[in-house]
Design an enzyme around this catalytic site. Sequence first.
Site, PDB file in Angstrom:
ATOM      1  N   LYS A 129      19.989 -63.084  24.435  1.00  0.00           N
ATOM      2  CA  LYS A 129      19.588 -62.211  23.325  1.00  0.00           C
ATOM      3  C   LYS A 129      20.734 -61.281  22.957  1.00  0.00           C
ATOM      4  O   LYS A 129      21.066 -61.114  21.770  1.00  0.00           O
ATOM      5  CB  LYS A 129      18.347 -61.417  23.729  1.00  0.00           C
ATOM      6  CG  LYS A 129      17.791 -60.491  22.642  1.00  0.00           C
ATOM      7  CD  LYS A 129      18.328 -59.070  22.737  1.00  0.00           C
ATOM      8  CE  LYS A 129      17.796 -58.345  23.943  1.00  0.00           C
ATOM      9  NZ  LYS A 129      18.217 -56.916  23.979  1.00  0.00           N
ATOM     10  N   LYS A 139      28.078 -51.322  23.507  1.00  0.00           N
ATOM     11  CA  LYS A 139      27.338 -52.183  24.435  1.00  0.00           C
ATOM     12  C   LYS A 139      27.682 -53.643  24.197  1.00  0.00           C
ATOM     13  O   LYS A 139      27.744 -54.443  25.145  1.00  0.00           O
ATOM     14  CB  LYS A 139      25.837 -51.959  24.274  1.00  0.00           C
ATOM     15  CG  LYS A 139      24.954 -52.813  25.197  1.00  0.00           C
ATOM     16  CD  LYS A 139      25.231 -52.538  26.680  1.00  0.00           C
ATOM     17  CE  LYS A 139      24.422 -53.446  27.601  1.00  0.00           C
ATOM     18  NZ  LYS A 139      22.988 -53.114  27.656  1.00  0.00           N
ATOM     19  N   THR A 183      18.910 -52.400  24.125  1.00  0.00           N
ATOM     20  CA  THR A 183      20.094 -53.112  23.638  1.00  0.00           C
ATOM     21  C   THR A 183      19.649 -53.895  22.414  1.00  0.00           C
ATOM     22  O   THR A 183      18.928 -54.883  22.518  1.00  0.00           O
ATOM     23  CB  THR A 183      20.660 -54.054  24.718  1.00  0.00           C
ATOM     24  OG1 THR A 183      21.121 -53.265  25.821  1.00  0.00           O
ATOM     25  CG2 THR A 183      21.836 -54.853  24.161  1.00  0.00           C
TER      26      THR A 183
END
Length: 293
Positions: free
Chosen positions: A240, A172, A97
């Site tokens: 993050k 995502k 990711t």
Amino acid sequence: MATVAFIGLGVMGYPMAGYLAKAGHSVRVYNRTASRAEKWLGEYEGESFETPAEAAKGAEVVFACVGNDNDLRQVVAGEQGAFATMEKGTLFVDHTTASADVARELAANGKEKGIGFLDAPVSGGQAGAENGVLTVMVGGEETDFERVKPLIDTFARAVTLLGPVGSGQLCKMVNQICIAGVVQGLAEGLHFAKAAGLDGEQVVDVISKGAAQSWQMENRSKTMLAGEYDHGFAVDWMRKDLAIVLQEAQHNGALLPVTALVDQFYSEVQAIGGSRWDTSSLFARLMNVRSFD
């Protein structure tokens, strides 16, 4: 059967590489902590190498699942990165990711060398990886996607091509936006139930049969009520991801007030010692403010 490399044997990459090996593919692995790779070799057939470049040499497809943009650049385009030895006509598939920008950057780098690139982040968490039922969101060329889909199918239940390189990462980001809002809503609902003197599990049993039902409610409500926050995807990693989301929103003009607020709430979870707790620990933040025990 294909010869593949897998770079990054964390909580996600470890079982994903394992499914490729169990399917009969020849798997070459690299992990920054060598002991992790040795442990993997104790469970699966394959070979371990000291650098991403060595692991990638001779592989038809190279997979990666690492921590962030900088980690990805290092294992792909660094001096000992995979691109140093990958041959023309091979394919790199990134399950990290990361940002859409780094996906486009590395895809352009690969194109100069005749190497295909797909950004393919996953959803489903540690349990999804271990059970081989991940959802994979892909960006890239359709010919590359069709070529690699049978390999991804070994550890996924849903694999979708969404558009050009970067599209997987953008999808995502949508996934993480939705999770953040749903988990915060569930945390507040359970907190309210406790404040009202209701039985939390009984409340969930009732409302989960209606419009309030969600994956988070089905899979995390009981553990939230029990104060258990050890389910694989840490708050540090969610922050993050949300930082990537909020940065992208600055570029495309999307308005994400709830996401920004939940990101701040996660910073408060970190402040009370929950950096490695899973994302459902938003409930712990509320209980830390006011306990009803």
